[in-house]
Design an enzyme around this catalytic site. Sequence first.
Site, mmCIF file in Angstrom:
data_model
loop_
_atom_site.group_PDB
_atom_site.id
_atom_site.type_symbol
_atom_site.label_atom_id
_atom_site.label_comp_id
_atom_site.label_asym_id
_atom_site.label_seq_id
_atom_site.Cartn_x
_atom_site.Cartn_y
_atom_site.Cartn_z
ATOM 1 N N TYR A 154 -16.257 2.889 1.432
ATOM 2 C CA TYR A 154 -14.148 3.301 1.195
ATOM 3 C C TYR A 154 -14.882 3.575 -0.611
ATOM 4 O O TYR A 154 -14.315 4.650 -0.990
ATOM 5 C CB TYR A 154 -13.795 2.886 1.545
ATOM 6 C CG TYR A 154 -12.274 2.849 1.553
ATOM 7 C CD1 TYR A 154 -11.597 3.607 1.973
ATOM 8 C CD2 TYR A 154 -11.226 2.160 0.272
ATOM 9 C CE1 TYR A 154 -9.921 3.824 1.813
ATOM 10 C CE2 TYR A 154 -10.509 2.476 0.199
ATOM 11 C CZ TYR A 154 -9.749 3.894 0.705
ATOM 12 O OH TYR A 154 -7.851 3.615 0.000
ATOM 13 N N LYS A 158 -13.402 7.070 -2.441
ATOM 14 C CA LYS A 158 -12.479 7.550 -3.139
ATOM 15 C C LYS A 158 -13.216 7.643 -4.020
ATOM 16 O O LYS A 158 -12.212 8.382 -5.548
ATOM 17 C CB LYS A 158 -11.463 6.393 -3.356
ATOM 18 C CG LYS A 158 -11.207 5.687 -1.662
ATOM 19 C CD LYS A 158 -9.858 7.112 -1.503
ATOM 20 C CE LYS A 158 -9.091 6.635 0.061
ATOM 21 N NZ LYS A 158 -7.964 7.871 0.189
ATOM 22 N N ILE A 187 -1.406 -1.786 -0.992
ATOM 23 C CA ILE A 187 0.369 -1.378 -0.324
ATOM 24 C C ILE A 187 0.925 -1.825 1.085
ATOM 25 O O ILE A 187 -0.818 -2.163 2.279
ATOM 26 C CB ILE A 187 0.326 0.416 -0.725
ATOM 27 C CG1 ILE A 187 -0.743 0.916 -1.919
ATOM 28 C CG2 ILE A 187 2.442 1.347 -0.018
ATOM 29 C CD1 ILE A 187 0.700 0.096 -2.994
#
Length: 243
Positions: A154, A158, A187
């Site tokens: 990941y 990113k 988040i």
Amino acid sequence: MKEEKKIVLVSGASRGIGAAIARALAAAGYDIWLNYATSDAAAEKVAMDIRDLGRDCRLLKFDVADSAAVAAVLEPLLNMEVPWGLVHNAGITRDGLMAMMSDGDWQRVLDVHLNGFFYLSRSVVRAMLSARRGRIVAVASVSGETGQAGQTNYAAAKGGMIAAAKSLAREVARRDILVNVVAPGLIDTEMINDLPLEEMLKMVPLARTGTTEEVSGVVEFLLGGAAGYITGQVIGVNGGLYM
Ligand code: NAP
């Protein structure tokens, strides 16, 4: 806020941050091309909310990691209309220590985030270059800036997305196309359901998770008139986790 009809294509907008972005942009007066992969009912619900706000919403179901599918859906539309904005938000995680990681978990995360960025941007930016205007926002992650144990796939995806966005920003600036990155921290969506939040929040100066609206507000700003001199930037929305 605007005179002409403006469309924004938001990928991965059936749930979480993408759904919040689509709703916020519709409330700000944009029509939405809403991409998602599998969640039909959730996507329909977001589309209904957008139409209730008086804006158009076109549902575009495809896997952003599938080059042929992206082209098949987008090319006919782009021949008719050029979106004002493109928001790369579709994302997945397949966390695990690298020593144990399968080829599939490495590849799929790279495919969705990094190849997805390439396939969508390539199609849309061609149309934007002809129109000589446009905004692209990539939703990356603090993991792509700092690295994160358990997320080599990941973080690589990113981080690659951030580098690709900066490079694209340099390529297209002369045509008044702006490319920026929003890098969220923790988040509150389904994506962080399985994380050890209590431990992780000890590292966040604001000591809480962020809301989807706190991300969508920044994306809306980057698509708006006040952001006309901002390109190639990475805006952290992370409660101070990375400064
Ligand atoms: P989420 O709640 O899991 O939602 C992911 C969305 O992406 C869904 O709409 C999903 O569609 C869509 N999607 C997944 N794979 C796709 C594919 N191959 N093609 C098209 N759409 C696909 O995730 P989220 O937390 O809102 O995350 C949104 C973005 O923010 C991601 O890029 C994520 O990496 C990034 N981010 C999130 C956090 C966080 O703490 N939540 C932090 C940093 C960055 P379906 O429902 O149809 O599968």
